[in-house]
Design a protein around this motif. Structure first.
Motif, PDB file in Angstrom:
ATOM      1  N   LEU A  89       1.072  -1.078  -0.249  1.00 10.33           N
ATOM      2  CA  LEU A  89      -0.170  -0.397   0.562  1.00 10.33           C
ATOM      3  C   LEU A  89       0.908   1.113  -0.009  1.00 10.33           C
ATOM      4  N   SER A  90       0.720   2.418  -1.005  1.00  9.61           N
ATOM      5  CA  SER A  90       1.500   3.569  -0.750  1.00  9.61           C
ATOM      6  C   SER A  90       0.719   4.504  -1.031  1.00  9.61           C
ATOM      7  N   ARG A  94       5.311   5.366  -7.258  1.00 12.39           N
ATOM      8  CA  ARG A  94       6.402   5.158  -6.338  1.00 12.39           C
ATOM      9  C   ARG A  94       6.860   5.087  -7.983  1.00 12.39           C
ATOM     10  N   LEU A 123       0.507  -4.921   2.761  1.00 15.90           N
ATOM     11  CA  LEU A 123       1.724  -4.881   3.428  1.00 15.90           C
ATOM     12  C   LEU A 123       1.446  -3.467   3.128  1.00 15.90           C
ATOM     13  N   PHE A 124       1.595  -2.459   4.829  1.00 18.24           N
ATOM     14  CA  PHE A 124       1.511  -1.034   4.839  1.00 18.24           C
ATOM     15  C   PHE A 124       2.559  -0.403   5.791  1.00 18.24           C
ATOM     16  N   ASN A 126       5.334   2.379   6.722  1.00 18.11           N
ATOM     17  CA  ASN A 126       5.755   3.769   8.219  1.00 18.11           C
ATOM     18  C   ASN A 126       4.851   4.970   8.041  1.00 18.11           C
ATOM     19  N   ARG A 128       6.083   7.885   8.651  1.00 19.05           N
ATOM     20  CA  ARG A 128       6.966   9.187   8.392  1.00 19.05           C
ATOM     21  C   ARG A 128       6.906   9.306   6.334  1.00 19.05           C
ATOM     22  N   LEU A 131       6.470   2.962   2.262  1.00 24.61           N
ATOM     23  CA  LEU A 131       7.609   1.166   2.266  1.00 24.61           C
ATOM     24  C   LEU A 131       9.057   1.634   1.570  1.00 24.61           C
ATOM     25  N   ILE A 145      -4.898   3.936  -2.727  1.00 20.75           N
ATOM     26  CA  ILE A 145      -6.521   4.267  -2.780  1.00 20.75           C
ATOM     27  C   ILE A 145      -6.212   5.754  -3.436  1.00 20.75           C
ATOM     28  N   LEU A 156      -2.543   6.181   8.698  1.00 26.15           N
ATOM     29  CA  LEU A 156      -2.115   4.280   8.851  1.00 26.15           C
ATOM     30  C   LEU A 156      -3.332   3.440   9.202  1.00 26.15           C
TER      31      LEU A 156
HETATM   32  N1  SAH Z   1       4.321   9.550   3.989  1.00 26.63           N
HETATM   33  C1  SAH Z   1       4.607   8.707   3.292  1.00 26.63           C
HETATM   34  C2  SAH Z   1       2.531   8.539   4.091  1.00 26.63           C
HETATM   35  C3  SAH Z   1       2.800   7.178   4.657  1.00 26.63           C
HETATM   36  S1  SAH Z   1       0.933   6.685   5.409  1.00 26.63           S
HETATM   37  C4  SAH Z   1       4.224   8.235   1.937  1.00 26.63           C
HETATM   38  O1  SAH Z   1       4.663   9.088   1.420  1.00 26.63           O
HETATM   39  O2  SAH Z   1       4.349   7.002   1.855  1.00 26.63           O
HETATM   40  C5  SAH Z   1       1.723   5.068   5.714  1.00 26.63           C
HETATM   41  C6  SAH Z   1       0.726   3.856   5.840  1.00 26.63           C
HETATM   42  O3  SAH Z   1      -0.325   3.908   5.485  1.00 26.63           O
HETATM   43  C7  SAH Z   1       1.673   4.030   3.961  1.00 26.63           C
HETATM   44  O4  SAH Z   1       2.820   3.239   3.516  1.00 26.63           O
HETATM   45  C8  SAH Z   1       0.708   3.544   2.784  1.00 26.63           C
HETATM   46  O5  SAH Z   1       0.768   1.825   3.396  1.00 26.63           O
HETATM   47  C9  SAH Z   1      -0.948   3.407   3.836  1.00 26.63           C
HETATM   48  N2  SAH Z   1      -1.514   5.258   3.114  1.00 26.63           N
HETATM   49  C10 SAH Z   1      -1.064   5.938   3.347  1.00 26.63           C
HETATM   50  N3  SAH Z   1      -2.132   6.748   2.199  1.00 26.63           N
HETATM   51  C11 SAH Z   1      -2.621   6.323   1.261  1.00 26.63           C
HETATM   52  C12 SAH Z   1      -3.101   5.718  -0.298  1.00 26.63           C
HETATM   53  N4  SAH Z   1      -3.642   6.618  -0.096  1.00 26.63           N
HETATM   54  N5  SAH Z   1      -2.932   4.800  -0.735  1.00 26.63           N
HETATM   55  C13 SAH Z   1      -3.035   3.527  -0.435  1.00 26.63           C
HETATM   56  N6  SAH Z   1      -2.109   3.119   0.738  1.00 26.63           N
HETATM   57  C14 SAH Z   1      -2.026   4.576   1.638  1.00 26.63           C
END
Ligand code: SAH
Length: 269
Positions: A89-90, A94, A123-124, A126, A128, A131, A145, A156
């Motif tokens: 999940l990101s 990337r 998989l989620f 950190n 800040r 991944l 999302i 998170l």
């Molecule tokens: N600053 C980080 C955000 C981390 S939020 C970044 O830019 O990646 C923590 C976790 O929540 C992310 O690693 C992801 O797994 C999930 N997450 C938050 N928003 C999301 C989104 N819009 N789509 C998918 N995963 C999300």
């Protein structure tokens, strides 16, 4: 129990929610609650910054069965070793060029896999930093999302909630599904890692890189083979091909061709 709840089938339990390097213990508790409300149980923490912690229990608000079954792993490969598919999940797009799905499209793949009994990980990252590259390298696909472009990062536990909700809808049969495209279950993450180790060692043995960096090509090869979803038998064939390539490389080293054996001075002519 009223009629509408009596007809709800039990949620499949071969799915695990994996939280990598979680910073805020409250998010662990909130994630436990989020998955439990949607009928799921399995939560894995990878190297959490603060665990155990009272805030975990406070935010779990009674999802004690999830906490009681919680698994803590040292690293992501260990957490997903037996999984046949890992979805990362990101919030950001990337540079890894993995297939990118929205949650609903991901669930259309995941629901039939779960019905076959396959182990699947969501998989989620950190809070800040999201991944990191090593964590991304075990993923078969990314899930984003589709949040606002200029404010894309969900909390998170809220991202966990969205995925658990979509999975619930998919497993209740409320969403269309992609048909399974395989007769045998795909290889596990651990089997894929052993194959990649063999592949990359072979590329070195045949001097494929010729002094150039191996990193980009390795990422692309990972993407290619993850996309193909090989099963265990197909991986055995590939291991066989690599073993033969390694054997030929050893032979070539031990018995260089006549031209290559000649000393430079006598080569003129
Ligand atoms: N600053 C980080 C955000 C981390 S939020 C970044 O830019 O990646 C923590 C976790 O929540 C992310 O690693 C992801 O797994 C999930 N997450 C938050 N928003 C999301 C989104 N819009 N789509 C998918 N995963 C999300």
């Amino acid at each position: 129990m009223n009629q509408s709840t009596a007809s709800i089938p039990p949620a499949p339990q071969t799915v695990r929610f994996v939280l990598a390097r979680t910073q805020h213990p409250g998010n662990i508790g909130a994630a436990a609650r989020a998955i439990r409300t949607m009928g799921f149980w399995r939560l894995t923490l990878v190297a959490p910054h603060h665990y155990p912690d009272l805030q975990v229990n406070a935010m779990a608000a009674g999802a004690d069965d999830v906490l009681a079954n919680l698994v803590v792993a040292d690293n992501v490969p260990a957490a997903v070793a037996d999984c046949t598919r890992v979805y990362g999940l990101s919030a950001r797009r990337r540079g890894v060029s993995l297939p990118e799905l929205d949650p609903r499209a991901a669930m259309a793949e995941i629901a039939p896999l779960l019905r076959q009994g396959a182990e699947v990980a969501l998989l989620f990252g950190n809070e800040r930093s999201g991944l990191d590259n090593d964590e991304l390298s075990v993923c078969h696909a990314m899930v984003r999302i589709p949040s606002a472009e200029d404010f894309s990062s969900l909390n998170l536990a809220q991202a966990v909630q969205v995925m658990a909700w979509e999975l619930r809808m998919a497993t209740l049969g409320k969403l269309p599904e992609a048909p399974p495209d395989h007769d045998a279950p795909p290889a596990s993450a651990d089997e894929m890692e052993r194959f990649f180790e063999h592949l990359f060692a072979t590329l070195h043995a045949i001097d494929f890189h010729k002094g150039r960096s191996a990193q980009t090509i390795e990422l692309r090869l990972r993407r290619l083979f993850h996309r193909a979803l090989p099963d265990a038998r197909e991986l055995r064939i590939l291991h066989g091909v690599l073993a033969d390539a390694e054997r030929m490389a050893r032979l070539a080293k031990d018995h260089p061709p006549a031209a290559a054996r000649r000393p430079p001075s006598s080569g003129r002519g």
